[in-house]
Design a protein around this motif. Structure first.
Motif, PDB file in Angstrom:
ATOM      1  N   SER A   2      13.815 -10.748  23.443  1.00 32.79           N
ATOM      2  CA  SER A   2      14.426 -10.351  24.719  1.00 32.79           C
ATOM      3  C   SER A   2      14.362  -8.840  24.903  1.00 32.79           C
ATOM      4  O   SER A   2      14.058  -8.343  26.000  1.00 32.79           O
ATOM      5  CB  SER A   2      15.884 -10.819  24.772  1.00 32.79           C
ATOM      6  OG  SER A   2      15.978 -12.223  24.829  1.00 32.79           O
TER       7      SER A   2
ATOM      8  N   CYS B  16       8.913  -4.910  30.512  1.00 30.58           N
ATOM      9  CA  CYS B  16       8.970  -5.810  31.660  1.00 30.58           C
ATOM     10  C   CYS B  16       7.834  -5.525  32.655  1.00 30.58           C
ATOM     11  O   CYS B  16       7.652  -4.385  33.103  1.00 30.58           O
ATOM     12  CB  CYS B  16      10.327  -5.663  32.339  1.00 30.58           C
ATOM     13  SG  CYS B  16      10.539  -6.723  33.774  1.00 30.58           S
TER      14      CYS B  16
ATOM     15  N   ASN C 245      10.870  -7.684  25.786  1.00 31.23           N
ATOM     16  CA  ASN C 245      10.545  -8.046  27.164  1.00 31.23           C
ATOM     17  C   ASN C 245      11.295  -7.178  28.168  1.00 31.23           C
ATOM     18  O   ASN C 245      10.773  -6.881  29.250  1.00 31.23           O
ATOM     19  CB  ASN C 245      10.839  -9.524  27.407  1.00 31.23           C
ATOM     20  CG  ASN C 245       9.675 -10.424  27.046  1.00 31.23           C
ATOM     21  OD1 ASN C 245       8.770 -10.640  27.842  1.00 31.23           O
ATOM     22  ND2 ASN C 245       9.682 -10.923  25.816  1.00 31.23           N
TER      23      ASN C 245
ATOM     24  N   MET D 270       8.164 -14.277  30.486  1.00 33.09           N
ATOM     25  CA  MET D 270       8.360 -13.496  29.259  1.00 33.09           C
ATOM     26  C   MET D 270       7.189 -13.742  28.311  1.00 33.09           C
ATOM     27  O   MET D 270       6.571 -14.809  28.322  1.00 33.09           O
ATOM     28  CB  MET D 270       9.670 -13.884  28.577  1.00 33.09           C
ATOM     29  CG  MET D 270      10.930 -13.546  29.366  1.00 33.09           C
ATOM     30  SD  MET D 270      12.448 -14.063  28.506  1.00 33.09           S
ATOM     31  CE  MET D 270      12.381 -13.063  27.000  1.00 33.09           C
TER      32      MET D 270
ATOM     33  N   VAL E 232      21.844 -10.635  24.763  1.00 35.39           N
ATOM     34  CA  VAL E 232      20.578 -11.283  25.115  1.00 35.39           C
ATOM     35  C   VAL E 232      20.407 -12.566  24.297  1.00 35.39           C
ATOM     36  O   VAL E 232      20.917 -12.683  23.179  1.00 35.39           O
ATOM     37  CB  VAL E 232      19.379 -10.335  24.864  1.00 35.39           C
ATOM     38  CG1 VAL E 232      19.436  -9.153  25.818  1.00 35.39           C
ATOM     39  CG2 VAL E 232      19.342  -9.861  23.421  1.00 35.39           C
TER      40      VAL E 232
ATOM     41  N   GLY F 220      12.818 -14.798  31.932  1.00 34.69           N
ATOM     42  CA  GLY F 220      13.712 -13.660  31.991  1.00 34.69           C
ATOM     43  C   GLY F 220      14.534 -13.679  33.256  1.00 34.69           C
ATOM     44  O   GLY F 220      14.611 -14.680  33.977  1.00 34.69           O
TER      45      GLY F 220
END
Length: 697
Positions: free
Chosen positions: A474, A481, A477, A435, A468, A429
């Protein structure tokens, strides 16, 4: 009503109940009957009552014999029966006036071999019915042989008792050509009916109390004496053997068997017979059974899948792989186009494993909540918390199979995090952050509901879907995060990324616990292009009786896939399509498996070789180090018969493993201890391979 029905009534010391029974049969609205009375050793006035009724009605046939037991009396009755259909009535009971008419009409309507009515229970000492089915609760249900196995455990309205007893049924007489009641056999009704159901094409059940069972203080109660108890246990073991021989799951029967042993032990103790041979034998059986884990429970664990119907085969493969190693699973399938019939059919199979699948249907109102340039099905996992009632759920992509137990993940301490997942070693990421791979997640659904994570995910998708690189992965994530717990790579072994993870197969495992066939390299495609292809096909081609065979819920082992041993295999690793005498060798050695691998896309000529049943072609496998290792490990010899540039690391690997390399003399470009032949001696090469295979057996 032209077809004759034989009513068989065994009689033994029932002078106080017999007239009520006979009057109820003679009063049937269906009148084309023969009534067969078998008096087997009565010492009361039953004989006089039978003779009196036989003299009054020509439809009554009366036989008197010594006491050979109930089964023997039933055998005589069936030998005398001339009817197209047969029913048994116990002489202490009675039947409702429409008993035969309703059974006959229902059997005809459904073209069944057996019709089953439910019953009422009349307690004579209290002049009271204490089990009675109301008219408004009437329904009919048709069972196949497989479905009726589950019906034998249906306790609603005592359906299980109605199905297993010999009375209250109308049988096709032809069933008795190959069936007899077991003589002197406790539990004889259940043993006989189980065989009858499995021999029939269909059975129809009527949820109506047409048969009346009388509980009388004059009737002898069951005495849990030694011989009787051992016979009862043996009868249950015979039923288990029959069910197992037909490939049906044994879990529910094992629960019943365990309960029976416990009841026997308790009754023997109450009678002061702890020192008896019967007690010791039953206790030994119970102790052995207790060593095995109890698999059938009421509490279910949640596993979520998400797909559209184009992935139906893959969804079913994933489910079968999970059920092969688990019981008591509640699957949630988030979808928008699976039919309800598909769910009903699958649930009939899953019920045998204490499991079920829930239709979690999304519609346009769900999908329109966010914008995306990708396939919306990838985003269905956002709705996990909308459907799942359990506080913990596992989410799996449908290009996965499970090869072992996931039980530890259902109780994993998430340490306050919303999910746990495996790191995706192929991507990073922002700011080089790790990720997770969203194909397998352990989800705290309570957390997702509390913080409305679906709303966050939808909002982020609408804003970032075109910015993304990895679509929904994505987005997930970004939302979670640094707020996810890392799982071992064993829980999501991405077959195209294994070399990046530093993964080593745990001791005692033949395969990674969860295999994920990531990217476009799918095992169901005609040309192989990834490792562990045979594992996916093992589960995909398994029928439900095969799923049931893993009763001990063992992890997948190589001998499950290859019970006769892995086939002797030759590897050809090539970048050239013109390989001299390859087809000749394939045809000459039909019992040898050929794996033909190329790091480039293979030509049509090589691809065409998959029409031979002993050939697998691997195409465009450059960079898949894990697959190279698998090819070396699972091949018995290397054929160095391809022209052009050689893959030296494959030659090195075979030499390191001390595995033979056979080649053509003029095509050998490196020295790796090859055993060589001239091209015109390819038949000698084939014979050498044949002898190698023979020695390996």
């Amino acid at each position: 009503m032209t077809e004759k029905i034989s009513v068989i009534i065994p009689v033994y010391n029932v002078e106080n109940q017999l007239q009520t029974c006979l009057d109820s049969v003679l009063s049937q609205t269906y009148q084309n009957l023969e009534i067969i009375l078998i008096n087997y050793g009565s010492t009361d006035n039953s004989d006089a009552i039978c003779r009196s009724y036989a003299a009054r009605d020509s439809r009554i046939l009366y036989f008197k014999k010594d006491n050979g037991g109930l089964s023997d009396a039933r055998h005589i009755g069936i030998r005398q029966a001339k009817g197209t259909y047969v029913t048994y009535v116990d002489a202490e009971d009675w039947v409702e006036p429409t008993y035969l008419e309703e059974l006959y009409k229902t059997l005809q309507a459904h073209k069944a071999d057996i019709a089953v009515a439910n019953y009422s229970v009349y307690k004579e000492s209290e002049d009271l019915f204490y089990f009675y089915i109301k008219d408004e609760d009437y329904y009919e249900q048709v069972y196949s042989p497989a479905q009726i196995i589950d019906g034998l455990f249906e306790e609603t309205n005592n359906i299980n008792i109605a199905l297993i007893s010999a009375t209250g049924k109308l049988y096709k007489r032809s069933l008795f050509n190959d069936l007899l009641f077991p003589k002197e056999h406790a539990g004889e009704d259940g043993f006989f009916n189980l065989k009858a159901y499995l021999m029939s094409e269909r059975t129809v059940y009527l949820n109506k109390g047409l048969y009346v069972y009388r509980e009388s203080p004059e009737m002898p109660s069951a005495t849990w004496m030694q011989d009787w108890m051992m016979t009862l246990v043996y009868a249950m073991e015979e039923r288990l053997a029959i069910v197992a021989s037909h490939g049906f799951p044994l879990e529910k029967y094992m629960v019943t068997y365990r309960q029976m042993l416990e009841a026997c032990l308790k009754n023997v103790e109450e009678q002061g017979l702890r020192d008896s041979d019967a007690y010791r034998s039953i206790q030994e059986k119970f102790q052995v059974l207790s060593l095995a884990p109890q698999r059938y429970e009421t509490k279910k664990r949640a596993i979520v899948l998400a797909a559209n119907y184009t992935y139906v085969d893959q969804v079913l493969t994933t489910i079968k792989s999970i059920v092969f190693h688990h019981r008591n699973i509640r699957f949630y399938l988030i979808n928008d186009d699976f039919s309800q019939e598909w769910f009903r059919g699958l649930n009939r199979h899953l019920a045998a494993f204490g499991s079920e699948v829930i239709n979690c249907r999304v519609d346009s109102s769900h999908i329109k909540q966010f914008k995306t340039n990708s396939n919306y099905a990838s985003y269905l996992r956002y709705f996990v918390a909308d459907f799942v009632s359990e506080e913990r759920a596992l989410y799996l992509d449908s290009d996965m199979v499970v090869t072992g137990s996931l039980e530890d993940l259902f109780t994993l301490d998430l340490q306050g995090r919303p999910l746990a997942a495996v790191r995706d070693y192929a991507v990073q990421g922002q700011d080089r952050q790790a990720m997770f791979d969203a194909g397998f997640m352990v989800i705290d659904t309570a957390y997702w509901k509390q913080y409305n994570m679906r709303r966050h995910l939808i909002d982020m998708t609408s804003e970032w879907h075109d910015k993304v690189p990895f679509a929904e992965q994505s987005i997930l994530n970004m939302v979670f995060c640094n707020n996810w717990l890392t799982l071992s790579f064993d829980n999501n072994y991405a077959v195209t990324k294994s070399s990046l993870s530093g993964y080593h197969l745990p001791n005692g495992q033949d395969y990674p616990k969860v295999l994920h066939y990531t990217s476009h390299r799918k095992p169901w495609l005609p040309l192989a292009c990834q490792a562990y292809r045979e594992v996916w096909w093992f589960y995909a081609q398994m029928d439900w009786s095969g799923v049931a065979e893993n009763a001990a819920l063992l992890p997948l082992s190589e001998d499950m896939i290859y019970p006769k041993g892995r086939p002797f295999t030759c590897l050809v690793y090539t970048n050239i399509s013109e390989i001299p005498h390859l087809t000749d060798l394939i045809l000459a050695l039909p019992k040898v498996q050929f794996k033909i691998a190329s790091r480039q896309h293979v030509t049509d000529k090589l691809a065409q070789l998959i029409t031979y049943p002993n050939v697998t072609v691997y195409s465009a496998i450059a960079g898949l180090n894990g697959l190279d290792l698998e090819l070396v490990r699972t091949s018995d010899l290397l054929l160095d018969i391809n022209p052009g540039r050689k893959v030296v690391e494959i030659l090195d690997a075979f030499r390191f493993e001390n595995k033979p390399i056979l080649g053509f003399e003029d095509l050998k470009s490196t020295k790796h201890n090859q055993q060589t032949y001239s091209r015109d001696r390819w038949k000698e090469m084939a014979e050498t391979i044949r002898q190698m295979r023979k020695k390996s057996l």
